[in-house]
Motif scaffolding. Structure first.
Motif, PDB file in Angstrom:
ATOM      1  N   TRP A 184     -12.382   4.340   1.044  1.00  0.00           N
ATOM      2  CA  TRP A 184     -13.600   3.603   1.379  1.00  0.00           C
ATOM      3  C   TRP A 184     -13.644   2.250   0.669  1.00  0.00           C
ATOM      4  O   TRP A 184     -14.081   1.246   1.233  1.00  0.00           O
ATOM      5  N   ILE A 185     -13.179   2.213  -0.575  1.00  0.00           N
ATOM      6  CA  ILE A 185     -13.121   0.936  -1.293  1.00  0.00           C
ATOM      7  C   ILE A 185     -12.153  -0.016  -0.593  1.00  0.00           C
ATOM      8  O   ILE A 185     -12.429  -1.203  -0.419  1.00  0.00           O
ATOM      9  N   ALA A 186     -11.007   0.525  -0.166  1.00  0.00           N
ATOM     10  CA  ALA A 186     -10.037  -0.302   0.551  1.00  0.00           C
ATOM     11  C   ALA A 186     -10.645  -0.854   1.835  1.00  0.00           C
ATOM     12  O   ALA A 186     -10.470  -2.030   2.178  1.00  0.00           O
TER      13      ALA A 186
ATOM     14  N   LEU B 143      10.533   0.089  -5.077  1.00  0.00           N
ATOM     15  CA  LEU B 143       9.402  -0.273  -4.222  1.00  0.00           C
ATOM     16  C   LEU B 143       8.124   0.384  -4.728  1.00  0.00           C
ATOM     17  O   LEU B 143       7.065  -0.262  -4.795  1.00  0.00           O
ATOM     18  N   MET B 144       8.183   1.655  -5.099  1.00  0.00           N
ATOM     19  CA  MET B 144       7.008   2.345  -5.615  1.00  0.00           C
ATOM     20  C   MET B 144       6.510   1.694  -6.908  1.00  0.00           C
ATOM     21  O   MET B 144       5.298   1.542  -7.117  1.00  0.00           O
ATOM     22  N   GLN B 145       7.435   1.304  -7.782  1.00  0.00           N
ATOM     23  CA  GLN B 145       7.030   0.651  -9.017  1.00  0.00           C
ATOM     24  C   GLN B 145       6.331  -0.671  -8.739  1.00  0.00           C
ATOM     25  O   GLN B 145       5.320  -1.002  -9.375  1.00  0.00           O
ATOM     26  N   ALA B 146       6.848  -1.448  -7.785  1.00  0.00           N
ATOM     27  CA  ALA B 146       6.214  -2.717  -7.429  1.00  0.00           C
ATOM     28  C   ALA B 146       4.810  -2.495  -6.872  1.00  0.00           C
ATOM     29  O   ALA B 146       3.879  -3.249  -7.186  1.00  0.00           O
ATOM     30  N   ILE B 147       4.638  -1.449  -6.067  1.00  0.00           N
ATOM     31  CA  ILE B 147       3.313  -1.148  -5.518  1.00  0.00           C
ATOM     32  C   ILE B 147       2.350  -0.740  -6.631  1.00  0.00           C
ATOM     33  O   ILE B 147       1.198  -1.185  -6.670  1.00  0.00           O
ATOM     34  N   ASN B 148       2.811   0.103  -7.542  1.00  0.00           N
ATOM     35  CA  ASN B 148       1.946   0.553  -8.632  1.00  0.00           C
ATOM     36  C   ASN B 148       1.557  -0.587  -9.570  1.00  0.00           C
ATOM     37  O   ASN B 148       0.515  -0.518 -10.232  1.00  0.00           O
ATOM     38  N   ASN B 149       2.389  -1.628  -9.637  1.00  0.00           N
ATOM     39  CA  ASN B 149       2.094  -2.763 -10.508  1.00  0.00           C
ATOM     40  C   ASN B 149       1.113  -3.755  -9.890  1.00  0.00           C
ATOM     41  O   ASN B 149       0.670  -4.690 -10.563  1.00  0.00           O
ATOM     42  N   LEU B 150       0.784  -3.581  -8.613  1.00  0.00           N
ATOM     43  CA  LEU B 150      -0.143  -4.506  -7.952  1.00  0.00           C
ATOM     44  C   LEU B 150      -1.536  -4.382  -8.542  1.00  0.00           C
ATOM     45  O   LEU B 150      -1.986  -3.296  -8.891  1.00  0.00           O
ATOM     46  N   SER B 151      -2.215  -5.507  -8.647  1.00  0.00           N
ATOM     47  CA  SER B 151      -3.640  -5.487  -8.992  1.00  0.00           C
ATOM     48  C   SER B 151      -4.407  -5.134  -7.723  1.00  0.00           C
ATOM     49  O   SER B 151      -4.355  -5.896  -6.742  1.00  0.00           O
ATOM     50  N   PRO B 152      -5.114  -4.006  -7.691  1.00  0.00           N
ATOM     51  CA  PRO B 152      -5.613  -3.470  -6.419  1.00  0.00           C
ATOM     52  C   PRO B 152      -6.617  -4.356  -5.706  1.00  0.00           C
ATOM     53  O   PRO B 152      -6.680  -4.342  -4.478  1.00  0.00           O
ATOM     54  N   TYR B 153      -7.421  -5.130  -6.445  1.00  0.00           N
ATOM     55  CA  TYR B 153      -8.530  -5.826  -5.798  1.00  0.00           C
ATOM     56  C   TYR B 153      -8.359  -7.343  -5.772  1.00  0.00           C
ATOM     57  O   TYR B 153      -9.325  -8.075  -5.636  1.00  0.00           O
TER      58      TYR B 153
ATOM     59  N   ALA C  34      -5.472  -5.994   1.610  1.00  0.00           N
ATOM     60  CA  ALA C  34      -5.628  -5.906   0.162  1.00  0.00           C
ATOM     61  C   ALA C  34      -4.521  -5.049  -0.443  1.00  0.00           C
ATOM     62  O   ALA C  34      -3.981  -4.145   0.206  1.00  0.00           O
ATOM     63  N   ASN C  35      -4.198  -5.327  -1.705  1.00  0.00           N
ATOM     64  CA  ASN C  35      -3.144  -4.566  -2.388  1.00  0.00           C
ATOM     65  C   ASN C  35      -3.414  -3.067  -2.413  1.00  0.00           C
ATOM     66  O   ASN C  35      -2.494  -2.247  -2.374  1.00  0.00           O
ATOM     67  N   ILE C  36      -4.677  -2.715  -2.483  1.00  0.00           N
ATOM     68  CA  ILE C  36      -5.027  -1.301  -2.611  1.00  0.00           C
ATOM     69  C   ILE C  36      -4.599  -0.488  -1.381  1.00  0.00           C
ATOM     70  O   ILE C  36      -4.413   0.726  -1.472  1.00  0.00           O
TER      71      ILE C  36
ATOM     72  N   LEU D  29      -1.084 -15.240  -0.910  1.00  0.00           N
ATOM     73  CA  LEU D  29       0.028 -14.964  -0.006  1.00  0.00           C
ATOM     74  C   LEU D  29      -0.218 -13.696   0.791  1.00  0.00           C
ATOM     75  O   LEU D  29      -0.997 -12.828   0.396  1.00  0.00           O
ATOM     76  N   ASN D  30       0.485 -13.582   1.915  1.00  0.00           N
ATOM     77  CA  ASN D  30       0.447 -12.331   2.664  1.00  0.00           C
ATOM     78  C   ASN D  30       0.950 -11.205   1.777  1.00  0.00           C
ATOM     79  O   ASN D  30       1.976 -11.322   1.096  1.00  0.00           O
ATOM     80  N   THR D  31       0.232 -10.111   1.764  1.00  0.00           N
ATOM     81  CA  THR D  31       0.463  -9.053   0.788  1.00  0.00           C
ATOM     82  C   THR D  31       1.859  -8.444   0.907  1.00  0.00           C
ATOM     83  O   THR D  31       2.517  -8.174  -0.104  1.00  0.00           O
ATOM     84  N   THR D  32       2.335  -8.222   2.117  1.00  0.00           N
ATOM     85  CA  THR D  32       3.656  -7.626   2.285  1.00  0.00           C
ATOM     86  C   THR D  32       4.737  -8.548   1.733  1.00  0.00           C
ATOM     87  O   THR D  32       5.665  -8.102   1.039  1.00  0.00           O
TER      88      THR D  32
END
Length: 398
Positions: A7-9, A85-95, A104-106, A163-166
């Motif tokens: 829901w936050i996403a 790839l998983m590590q890069a995703i987990n390092n994203l600032s979600p908001y 959004a990164n989340i 930038l575009n998130t992907t």
């Protein structure tokens, strides 16, 4: 919990992005080549003026040497793994604010099934040496540089790229790979700080303090010249950057990716609840891209290597660079600092080759000595007189 995250996403991707602020950019004043003033009053005029100032074109001629014999890459490329790839995703600032794609990164963090689709896409982009064209698009938020005396001057503003998130996720993986190779093979100067694992502002300050203390114990003095590089990131020339990357023995896959990423970029400027039309970006490194920090470290590494003699030292903190000289008198030290700028493969030669203009009038010179009465002559750099300052040394208690 998972439902809450979703829901936050949804909230972040469904609400339109706004800067939420009142009008901040006044009428902009532009100095024409004939030293006459013109003024940008409408948002369209302001966006055009800001784009010209913040995204300068590349120089007319290249400085890359022809028939240069590059060394072999330090490592061979291996495909991106699911763990990376998983590590890069987990390092994203979600908001964090998204780019033009509105993602959004989340989204990546709460929908990890996307990993199964992203991984083959990313590896195909590297192996096939292609770059998805919409990834070149960004939104550039215009922010005031703090503490500027006059905000009617275009250079009083700082561009932050959304930038575009992907694309940003793939760029983060490439930044980690690049940094790992450079550090593993000791391919960067040891006195270049920030943007590198295990290096921080405190490390650079500790090294400066220890260097000063050691000089004083040897009954020496030390002079530090703090350089000013005008528009460091926007003035990076792509072909010179690619040359430096090859010289630093990076794999061709990383170099090719960087080259494709930097060509064909377009952006819209956003300020005062206004979004401009598209502008082409023909030069520079985008501030906000995960690769930007390590790319600039590569770009100015030759400047950091200027210190080549025993009594010399260079400290760098991204684009902030200081030349240090250690000896018996400040007259001698100022001459060494001038020589570090003027000699072959020195500061001014690096400046000319890298489209990175120095502003000697903004240089700062600090003389460090326990003797408060020691003579401190000015340093003259290409007709500009730089008067030294010296920090207050606490009195010793007996």
């Amino acid at each position: 919990m998972a439902g809450t995250v979703i829901w936050i996403a949804h909230k972040y991707i469904s609400n339109p992005g706004r800067d939420g602020g009142k009008t901040q950019i006044p009428t902009l004043r532009v100095t024409n080549p004939d030293r006459q003033f013109s003024y940008a009053t409408t948002n369209k005029e302001k966006s055009e003026t800001l784009a010209q100032a913040l995204f300068p074109p590349p120089p007319d001629e290249t400085t890359v040497p022809t028939d240069y014999l590059y060394p072999e890459p330090a490592e061979h490329w291996t495909e991106i793994t699911k763990e990376q790839l998983m590590q890069a995703i987990n390092n994203l600032s979600p908001y964090k604010a998204p780019g033009p794609d509105g993602v959004a990164n989340i989204i990546f963090q709460c929908c990890q099934i996307l990993v199964n689709y992203l991984l083959p896409i990313f590896n195909a982009a590297i192996n096939l040496r292609t770059y998805y064209n919409p990834w070149h698009k960004s939104v550039t938020v215009i922010l005031q540089k703090p503490g500027k005396p006059d905000y009617s001057v275009p250079k009083a503003y700082c561009p932050i790229a959304l930038l575009n998130t992907t694309a940003k996720l793939l760029s983060a993986i490439m930044a980690d790979r690049t940094s790992y190779i450079l550090e593993s093979h000791n391919l960067l100067p040891n006195t270049h700080f920030r943007g590198r694992p295990g290096c921080s502002t405190e490390d650079s300050l500790h090294l400066l303090e220890n260097t000063i203390q050691h000089a004083w114990k040897q009954k020496r003095v030390i002079s530090a010249l703090f350089l000013d590089i005008e528009g460091a990131f926007p003035n990076v020339v792509t072909d010179r950057l690619i040359h430096n990357m090859k010289h630093h023995r990076l794999p061709p896959e990383i170099i090719s990716f960087t080259d494709r990423m930097l060509h064909g970029r377009r952006t819209k400027l956003r300020f005062d609840n206004y979004t401009s039309e598209w502008f082409n970006i023909l030069n520079g490194i985008g501030q906000g891209d995960p690769l930007s920090m390590i790319l600039y470290i590569i770009y100015d590494s030759d400047l950091v290597r200027t210190a080549s003699r025993k009594q010399e030292l260079t400290l760098a903190f991204v684009d902030d660079t200081a030349f240090l000289a250690i000896g018996k008198t400040f007259q001698e030290m100022h001459q060494i600092l001038r020589d570090m700028l003027e000699r072959s493969e020195g500061g001014f030669e690096w400046s000319n080759l890298h489209n990175s203009h120095f502003a000697p009038s903004k240089f700062a010179l600090i003389d460090f000595s326990l003797n408060r009465t020691k003579e401190r002559p000015p340093l003259v750099v290409r007709g500009t007189m730089i008067n030294p300052s010296h920090p207050q040394v606490p009195q010793r208690h007996t």
